[in-house]
Design a protein around this motif. Structure first.
Motif, short mmCIF file in Angstrom:
data_model
loop_
_atom_site.label_atom_id
_atom_site.label_comp_id
_atom_site.label_asym_id
_atom_site.label_seq_id
_atom_site.Cartn_x
_atom_site.Cartn_y
_atom_site.Cartn_z
N THR A 63 0.85 -1.20 0.00
CA THR A 63 0.00 0.00 0.00
C THR A 63 0.88 1.24 0.00
O THR A 63 2.10 1.16 0.18
CB THR A 63 -0.92 0.04 1.25
OG1 THR A 63 -0.09 -0.02 2.42
CG2 THR A 63 -1.90 -1.11 1.25
N GLY A 64 0.25 2.37 -0.19
CA GLY A 64 0.97 3.65 -0.10
C GLY A 64 2.13 3.70 -1.07
O GLY A 64 2.04 3.27 -2.22
N ARG A 65 3.23 4.23 -0.60
CA ARG A 65 4.41 4.40 -1.44
C ARG A 65 5.03 3.06 -1.82
O ARG A 65 5.71 2.96 -2.84
CB ARG A 65 5.48 5.21 -0.69
CG ARG A 65 5.07 6.63 -0.42
CD ARG A 65 5.03 7.43 -1.69
NE ARG A 65 4.22 8.60 -1.54
CZ ARG A 65 4.56 9.79 -1.96
NH1 ARG A 65 5.71 9.97 -2.58
NH2 ARG A 65 3.77 10.82 -1.78
N ASP A 66 4.83 2.06 -0.98
CA ASP A 66 5.36 0.73 -1.30
C ASP A 66 4.81 0.26 -2.63
O ASP A 66 5.50 -0.43 -3.39
CB ASP A 66 5.01 -0.27 -0.19
CG ASP A 66 5.67 0.10 1.13
OD1 ASP A 66 5.16 -0.33 2.18
OD2 ASP A 66 6.70 0.81 1.10
N TRP A 67 3.59 0.61 -2.92
CA TRP A 67 2.97 0.25 -4.21
C TRP A 67 3.23 1.34 -5.25
O TRP A 67 3.64 1.07 -6.37
CB TRP A 67 1.46 0.04 -4.01
CG TRP A 67 0.69 -0.04 -5.29
CD1 TRP A 67 0.03 0.96 -5.93
CD2 TRP A 67 0.53 -1.20 -6.12
NE1 TRP A 67 -0.55 0.51 -7.10
CE2 TRP A 67 -0.25 -0.82 -7.23
CE3 TRP A 67 0.97 -2.52 -6.03
CZ2 TRP A 67 -0.60 -1.73 -8.23
CZ3 TRP A 67 0.61 -3.41 -7.03
CH2 TRP A 67 -0.16 -3.00 -8.11
N ASN A 68 2.95 2.60 -4.84
CA ASN A 68 3.01 3.71 -5.80
C ASN A 68 4.39 3.92 -6.38
O ASN A 68 4.54 4.27 -7.55
CB ASN A 68 2.55 5.01 -5.12
CG ASN A 68 1.09 4.98 -4.76
OD1 ASN A 68 0.33 4.19 -5.32
ND2 ASN A 68 0.68 5.81 -3.82
N SER A 69 5.40 3.77 -5.56
CA SER A 69 6.75 4.11 -6.02
C SER A 69 7.46 2.94 -6.67
O SER A 69 8.53 3.12 -7.26
CB SER A 69 7.60 4.60 -4.84
OG SER A 69 7.04 5.77 -4.28
N SER A 70 6.90 1.75 -6.55
CA SER A 70 7.59 0.59 -7.09
C SER A 70 7.29 0.41 -8.57
O SER A 70 6.15 0.51 -9.02
CB SER A 70 7.16 -0.67 -6.34
OG SER A 70 7.76 -1.80 -6.92
#
Lengths: 94, 456
Positions: free
Chosen positions: A54-61
């Protein structure tokens, strides 16, 4: 005035550090699958890769596992029943 | 006010403004916006630029009339009172620096891990970057500004390489649909998005050498930063549109990376990875550098507890608190929580309100300055302020209304504004009858007594 502020700062820092250490230690206890093992398992129809980032773990990957299903880890009950009990569910997290 | 040389008075604030504007967050917003609206989004981007040109001119006037690091807050206190001025700064800038820096450093960590060194933990790299930024901010001011210029230069060069390569190779690219949207997208959502791309530019005005000393010639670097950023956004947006399908741009969380890959393949990924890391460093460094000074200035104006003033022009306690706040957020895993996005968007919305408040403050106090002869005439300035307030408020409403998590967003905004007000009132009560109210002197640039409405 300076002493209470200094004490408050020290207490806050201590609480923050303990929280950080607690969080990290909790994550370390979950059983893991290596990426090489998972790569071999991907063709197995019984394996379901659940992407719970979720969050940046998903968005930034940039990388998403092919065929992975994105689910909300906080609502396991709602989606777990969709899969047979003989399925192997691999959770992909950060 | 004497500065080292005339170039430094422009390059340093320019690099700070660009560093804050050209963050990885902006690239994501830009990519999604281009995918949603295509050329229409570019048109709204140009409109946003015009609004920010006007806002830059207003800030130039603010700092001319009310010099010092806390010039804006002081002016707002004069117009609306102590509590609204302090709470608005807290809800916008303080929340933004803590939350957005957490997100940007996390993004940089992922870029490093996935593009360069896969075995190095992404969160570890984020902490390394934060530690590095703390270290350089503890050193001499010139080290910080030099580092800022390097970070911004790397980010700009990387984007320039991709943009130029993109334009040079355009003849070989398959045509994509750029004249219409591939799916229905509300105009109300596309239109105000451009407004948040330039948020933070005015912090560059808080980059003077000495405490209390105001950056001269603030209009030119601010206008130049907005113009240059707008040009870069437009160029990158056009190139992205040419190489990536609009639907993919809209739905992606990393549209800039997809576009870079489409332009230059693996080399494009490497370049964009550098841009993301350098952009994160420049944004977070710029925020730490300027916010430390802002909060220090506000403390000296009795807008915040004296603890934040610090004993030097860097205000070490304030810097440590800000960096610690970011570190705690990273350590608690907030980067991986969906709530972080809500916190950042709420801070951005408050920042639009902040800009509106600055314009309104000018509208309110201008006539007083006219009476005491600080300004010779109004001219076009009231029109600029009025139009800017209108557009900022419409943008605020549009963004809040069309946000997919508008209820959570509104709740959080209400929560932090109430929390900020309670903290402020608590501190005010502690200082009742003492130093809570400012004593206006010549050095503050306000040469007349505050009116009754400015006292809490």
């Amino acid at each position: 005035m300076k002493r209470p502020l200094s004490a408050i700062a020290k207490i806050s820092l201590s609480i923050a550090l303990v929280s950080i250490m607690t969080m990290n230690s909790a994550a370390a206890n979950a059983p893991r699958v290596s990426k090489d093992d998972l790569r071999q398992m991907l063709d197995n129809p019984k394996v379901v890769v659940a992407d719970v980032r979720t969050g940046r773990d998903w968005n930034s990957s940039e990388f998403k596992i092919k065929g992975a299903v994105r689910v909300d880890y906080r609502q396991v009950v709602s989606w777990a029943s969709k899969y047979d009990k003989d399925k192997i569910i691999v959770f992909y997290c950060a | 006010m004497i500065f080292e040389n005339s170039k430094a008075t422009i390059i340093i604030p320019l690099s700070i403004a660009l560093g804050i504007i050209l963050s990885p967050e902006s690239l994501v917003i830009l990519g999604n916006g281009m995918g949603s609206g295509g050329f229409l989004f570019l048109a709204f981007l140009l409109l946003a630029m015009a609004v920010y040109f006007m806002t830059a001119l207003s800030h130039d006037e603010v700092f001319a009339l009310s010099p010092g690091w806390a010039g804006e807050a002081r002016l707002m206190r004069q117009a609306f009172g102590w509590l609204p001025a302090t709470v608005l700064v807290f809800c916008s800038r303080v929340v933004f620096i803590i939350c957005a820096s957490t997100g940007m450093l996390a993004t940089a960590g992922y870029a490093f891990n996935e593009v360069f060194v896969y075995w190095f933990p992404n969160l570890g790299f984020s902490f390394c970057l934060l530690g590095f930024l703390l270290l350089i901010n503890l050193l001499d001011r010139r080290v910080v500004t030099l580092a800022q210029m390097i970070f911004v230069s790397v980010a700009l060069m990387g984007l320039a390489v991709l943009v130029i390569a993109g334009f040079l190779k355009m003849g070989q690219v398959t045509e994509f649909s750029v004249t219409g949207t591939s799916h229905a997208v509300a105009l109300s959502r596309i239109a105000p998005v451009g407004l948040i791309l330039f948020v933070g530019f005015e912090l560059a005005a808080i980059s003077s050498k000495k405490k209390g000393e105001q950056q001269q010639r603030v209009a030119f670097p601010l206008l130049a930063a907005i113009g240059l950023a707008g040009f870069i956004f437009s160029a990158w947006g056009l190139v992205s549109l040419r190489y990536v399908d609009m639907q993919e741009l809209t739905g992606s969380t990393i549209p800039h990376m997809i576009a870079a890959r489409a332009i230059l393949g693996e080399n494009g990924r490497l370049v964009m990875g550098l841009v993301v890391i350098a952009g994160s460093l420049s944004a977070v460094n710029g925020l730490i550098y300027t916010m430390t000074r802002l909060l220090s200035g506000m403390a000296r104006e009795n807008l915040l507890p004296a603890f934040f003033a610090g004993s030097s022009d860097r205000s070490l306690p304030t810097m440590i608190i800000l960096v610690l706040g970011i570190a705690v957020m990273l350590g608690l895993g907030m980067a991986g929580k969906p709530a972080l996005g809500i916190y950042i968007r709420s801070a951005l919305l408050f920042w639009l309100l902040f800009y509106s408040a600055v314009h309104l403050s000018l509208l309110k106090v201008r006539k007083n300055y006219l009476q005491i002869g600080r300004v010779s005439r109004f001219g076009w300035r009231p029109v600029v302020s009025t139009v800017s307030v209108f557009i900022m408020l419409v943008g605020f409403i549009g963004l809040l209304w069309t946000d997919p998590e508008s209820v959570e967003l509104a709740k959080f905004m209400l929560t932090i504004s109430v929390a900020g007000s309670i903290l402020g009132l608590f501190w005010l009560r502690l200082n009742r009858g003492g130093k809570a109210f400012v004593t206006v002197g010549k050095g503050h640039g306000l040469n007349y007594p505050e009116n009754a409405s400015s006292k809490s």
